[in-house]
Design a protein around this motif. Sequence first.
Motif, PDB file in Angstrom:
ATOM      1  N   VAL A 307      58.818  60.968  44.074  1.00  0.00           N
ATOM      2  CA  VAL A 307      58.649  59.777  43.242  1.00  0.00           C
ATOM      3  C   VAL A 307      58.739  58.571  44.161  1.00  0.00           C
ATOM      4  CG1 VAL A 307      59.532  58.466  41.293  1.00  0.00           C
ATOM      5  CG2 VAL A 307      59.721  60.975  41.306  1.00  0.00           C
ATOM      6  N   THR A 308      57.699  57.724  44.125  1.00  0.00           N
ATOM      7  CA  THR A 308      57.672  56.570  45.032  1.00  0.00           C
ATOM      8  C   THR A 308      57.883  55.260  44.312  1.00  0.00           C
ATOM      9  OG1 THR A 308      55.260  56.471  44.813  1.00  0.00           O
ATOM     10  CG2 THR A 308      56.158  57.750  46.655  1.00  0.00           C
ATOM     11  N   GLY A 309      57.894  55.265  43.006  1.00  0.00           N
ATOM     12  CA  GLY A 309      58.103  54.035  42.251  1.00  0.00           C
ATOM     13  C   GLY A 309      58.209  54.351  40.783  1.00  0.00           C
ATOM     14  N   ASP A 310      58.191  53.322  39.956  1.00  0.00           N
ATOM     15  CA  ASP A 310      58.269  53.517  38.525  1.00  0.00           C
ATOM     16  C   ASP A 310      57.002  54.203  38.042  1.00  0.00           C
ATOM     17  OD1 ASP A 310      59.032  53.448  35.918  1.00  0.00           O
ATOM     18  OD2 ASP A 310      58.371  51.371  35.595  1.00  0.00           O
ATOM     19  N   ARG A 311      57.155  55.518  37.672  1.00  0.00           N
ATOM     20  CA  ARG A 311      56.034  56.331  37.167  1.00  0.00           C
ATOM     21  C   ARG A 311      54.916  56.452  38.216  1.00  0.00           C
ATOM     22  NH1 ARG A 311      56.313  56.975  31.677  1.00  0.00           N
ATOM     23  NH2 ARG A 311      54.063  57.264  31.474  1.00  0.00           N
ATOM     24  N   GLU A 312      55.273  56.379  39.478  1.00  0.00           N
ATOM     25  CA  GLU A 312      54.295  56.554  40.556  1.00  0.00           C
ATOM     26  C   GLU A 312      54.772  57.699  41.462  1.00  0.00           C
ATOM     27  OE1 GLU A 312      52.043  53.203  42.678  1.00  0.00           O
ATOM     28  OE2 GLU A 312      53.591  53.803  44.126  1.00  0.00           O
ATOM     29  N   TYR A 313      53.814  58.513  41.907  1.00  0.00           N
ATOM     30  CA  TYR A 313      54.145  59.725  42.639  1.00  0.00           C
ATOM     31  C   TYR A 313      53.302  59.835  43.910  1.00  0.00           C
ATOM     32  CZ  TYR A 313      56.169  61.060  38.133  1.00  0.00           C
ATOM     33  OH  TYR A 313      56.893  61.083  36.973  1.00  0.00           O
ATOM     34  N   HIS A 314      53.897  60.472  44.902  1.00  0.00           N
ATOM     35  CA  HIS A 314      53.198  60.784  46.145  1.00  0.00           C
ATOM     36  C   HIS A 314      53.039  62.310  46.198  1.00  0.00           C
ATOM     37  CE1 HIS A 314      53.216  60.964  50.825  1.00  0.00           C
ATOM     38  NE2 HIS A 314      51.997  61.067  50.330  1.00  0.00           N
ATOM     39  N   VAL A 323      48.409  59.063  46.069  1.00  0.00           N
ATOM     40  CA  VAL A 323      49.356  58.255  45.312  1.00  0.00           C
ATOM     41  C   VAL A 323      48.810  58.179  43.889  1.00  0.00           C
ATOM     42  CG1 VAL A 323      50.439  56.013  45.032  1.00  0.00           C
ATOM     43  CG2 VAL A 323      50.077  56.945  47.337  1.00  0.00           C
ATOM     44  N   LEU A 324      49.588  58.676  42.922  1.00  0.00           N
ATOM     45  CA  LEU A 324      49.071  58.873  41.567  1.00  0.00           C
ATOM     46  C   LEU A 324      50.064  58.368  40.540  1.00  0.00           C
ATOM     47  CD1 LEU A 324      48.069  62.615  42.107  1.00  0.00           C
ATOM     48  CD2 LEU A 324      46.492  60.672  42.200  1.00  0.00           C
ATOM     49  N   ASP A 325      49.519  57.895  39.414  1.00  0.00           N
ATOM     50  CA  ASP A 325      50.409  57.608  38.295  1.00  0.00           C
ATOM     51  C   ASP A 325      50.601  58.912  37.511  1.00  0.00           C
ATOM     52  OD1 ASP A 325      48.168  57.999  36.688  1.00  0.00           O
ATOM     53  OD2 ASP A 325      47.798  55.853  36.406  1.00  0.00           O
ATOM     54  N   GLU A 328      47.417  60.733  36.115  1.00  0.00           N
ATOM     55  CA  GLU A 328      46.615  61.250  37.224  1.00  0.00           C
ATOM     56  C   GLU A 328      47.274  62.456  37.871  1.00  0.00           C
ATOM     57  OE1 GLU A 328      44.502  57.059  38.742  1.00  0.00           O
ATOM     58  OE2 GLU A 328      46.495  57.676  39.512  1.00  0.00           O
ATOM     59  N   LEU A 329      48.584  62.423  37.980  1.00  0.00           N
ATOM     60  CA  LEU A 329      49.314  63.542  38.571  1.00  0.00           C
ATOM     61  C   LEU A 329      49.169  64.798  37.701  1.00  0.00           C
ATOM     62  CD1 LEU A 329      51.273  64.715  40.669  1.00  0.00           C
ATOM     63  CD2 LEU A 329      53.158  63.896  39.211  1.00  0.00           C
ATOM     64  N   GLU A 330      49.314  64.613  36.395  1.00  0.00           N
ATOM     65  CA  GLU A 330      49.170  65.768  35.502  1.00  0.00           C
ATOM     66  C   GLU A 330      47.771  66.371  35.624  1.00  0.00           C
ATOM     67  OE1 GLU A 330      49.657  67.125  30.817  1.00  0.00           O
ATOM     68  OE2 GLU A 330      49.657  64.988  31.342  1.00  0.00           O
ATOM     69  N   GLU A 331      46.747  65.518  35.679  1.00  0.00           N
ATOM     70  CA  GLU A 331      45.372  66.006  35.807  1.00  0.00           C
ATOM     71  C   GLU A 331      45.179  66.764  37.121  1.00  0.00           C
ATOM     72  OE1 GLU A 331      40.771  64.277  35.770  1.00  0.00           O
ATOM     73  OE2 GLU A 331      42.468  62.969  35.288  1.00  0.00           O
ATOM     74  N   GLU A 332      45.757  66.244  38.205  1.00  0.00           N
ATOM     75  CA  GLU A 332      45.622  66.902  39.501  1.00  0.00           C
ATOM     76  C   GLU A 332      46.342  68.255  39.498  1.00  0.00           C
ATOM     77  OE1 GLU A 332      44.007  67.177  43.230  1.00  0.00           O
ATOM     78  OE2 GLU A 332      43.756  65.476  41.848  1.00  0.00           O
ATOM     79  N   LEU A 333      47.501  68.296  38.908  1.00  0.00           N
ATOM     80  CA  LEU A 333      48.244  69.549  38.867  1.00  0.00           C
ATOM     81  C   LEU A 333      47.584  70.572  37.940  1.00  0.00           C
ATOM     82  CD1 LEU A 333      51.943  68.278  38.883  1.00  0.00           C
ATOM     83  CD2 LEU A 333      50.646  69.300  40.770  1.00  0.00           C
ATOM     84  N   LEU A 334      46.953  70.102  36.875  1.00  0.00           N
ATOM     85  CA  LEU A 334      46.214  71.030  36.010  1.00  0.00           C
ATOM     86  C   LEU A 334      45.069  71.686  36.776  1.00  0.00           C
ATOM     87  CD1 LEU A 334      46.059  69.133  32.592  1.00  0.00           C
ATOM     88  CD2 LEU A 334      47.170  71.335  33.042  1.00  0.00           C
ATOM     89  N   ASP A 335      44.432  70.926  37.669  1.00  0.00           N
ATOM     90  CA  ASP A 335      43.359  71.494  38.494  1.00  0.00           C
ATOM     91  C   ASP A 335      43.887  72.530  39.475  1.00  0.00           C
ATOM     92  OD1 ASP A 335      41.421  69.983  37.257  1.00  0.00           O
ATOM     93  OD2 ASP A 335      41.446  68.383  38.759  1.00  0.00           O
ATOM     94  N   LEU A 336      45.134  72.365  39.902  1.00  0.00           N
ATOM     95  CA  LEU A 336      45.709  73.263  40.904  1.00  0.00           C
ATOM     96  C   LEU A 336      46.360  74.505  40.295  1.00  0.00           C
ATOM     97  CD1 LEU A 336      47.457  70.691  43.283  1.00  0.00           C
ATOM     98  CD2 LEU A 336      45.405  72.041  43.791  1.00  0.00           C
TER      99      LEU A 336
END
Length: 433
Positions: A307-314, A323-325, A328-336
Amino acid sequence: MSVNRHYDREFVRTFFTSPTAVEGENDSAKMLRSAAKLRGLEAPDVWVPDNEDATAPSMRAEGIDNIIEVVAEHGSDFPGEIHPRVVWHREDPTTRYRGFQQMLRVAESDAINHVDGFVIPEVGDVDDWKKADEFFTIVEHEAGLEPGSLSMSVIVESGEAELAMGDLRAEMGKPANNLERLFLLVDGEVDYTKDMRAMTPTGELPAWPELRHNTSRGAAAAGLIAVDGPYDDIRDVEGYRERMTENRAKGMTGIWSLTPGQVVEANKAPLPPKTGRWLVEAGGRDVELEARDGKQVYEGSELGLEVTGDREYHLRVGDDEYVLDEPELEEELLDLTAYVPSLDDIVDSMEEFEAAKAAGRGAIAMSRSATLVIDGVEVEITADRMWDEATYQAAGTPIALFQDVYEHRPDQHEALAEMYGRDLIERAVAVGE
């Protein structure tokens, strides 16, 4: 094309060969006797007393005597089908005649009461298949059997045989042949490699994915069952499992088994798992996540998350960094990620769709959620999937396999009950009916 088959099985998981006569033993039939006593998960769907490659030419006459003796004694109790393999060759009429004589000897003995058919190796073009079929017809007539009562399975070991599979749709059902007796199309990669004059730097067999695809396609088009060839490295259990996984993606459920241990693996591999599991793509391969306290935990170095910030992830995926909100993170992880459903999961989904269809709905949305944990960071993901009739039919394939096994292998009922529980088995047997 509609084929009026005389056999009931829709799936064959295991094709197990045994030498019919072992030279230098007090009891040359000892391998047959041992195989005839296999039960439960150690017993194959199809047992092949092999009077061809597995038996020395000098022992084949004795091998037929052994088949007659052992199958007559133990065949009524054997839980799978029995299909002896006889000699044959597309280019040698003498060998073909010997195969005919071997079939005739078995058919005129008491063993025929327990024999479901014969396996024909080294076939050539479709005219050669018809020659074999004609011998089957003569054997049935000479032995007083009903026409078409013996199944014929072939080993695809040549380019000619591979091409012949494309002719089956046009040839089966013609009045001039009884090719409807065909049952299994079995790959024989060793002789196929020789026929193709193929070479590899190490001398090992090529993988031949094309042959396996063509055999699966030929079987599907003609209403038959496809079986892969032998996996010689009997100690490489993981490689055997990977081969079966690749095959099932081609529609080829069955595989040759060389040992009772391989039979167990091949009998269990196509069945839906007892519990579902989540996978994540990491390092170019699918890695199973560890289920821990209701969460799916990744432990490895290919993925990183902080976690790199408020609701922001690396997010790090190999050498790539993002760097995803949160969405976006959920969408990327669903693809993986991907989920491998359990038998219970499949039955639940099919029952839910059946209820929706009965209520007049043609399509429904189904969701599956999980909490992923990467580097201690938790992320909720939810995968949505639309189910319609086509999705339902596709999901029904592993259930159809399970039902086929349950119907034809009552000797495995106890093992299945231990794996899944009796309540789930009752639902699995009933769903889709």
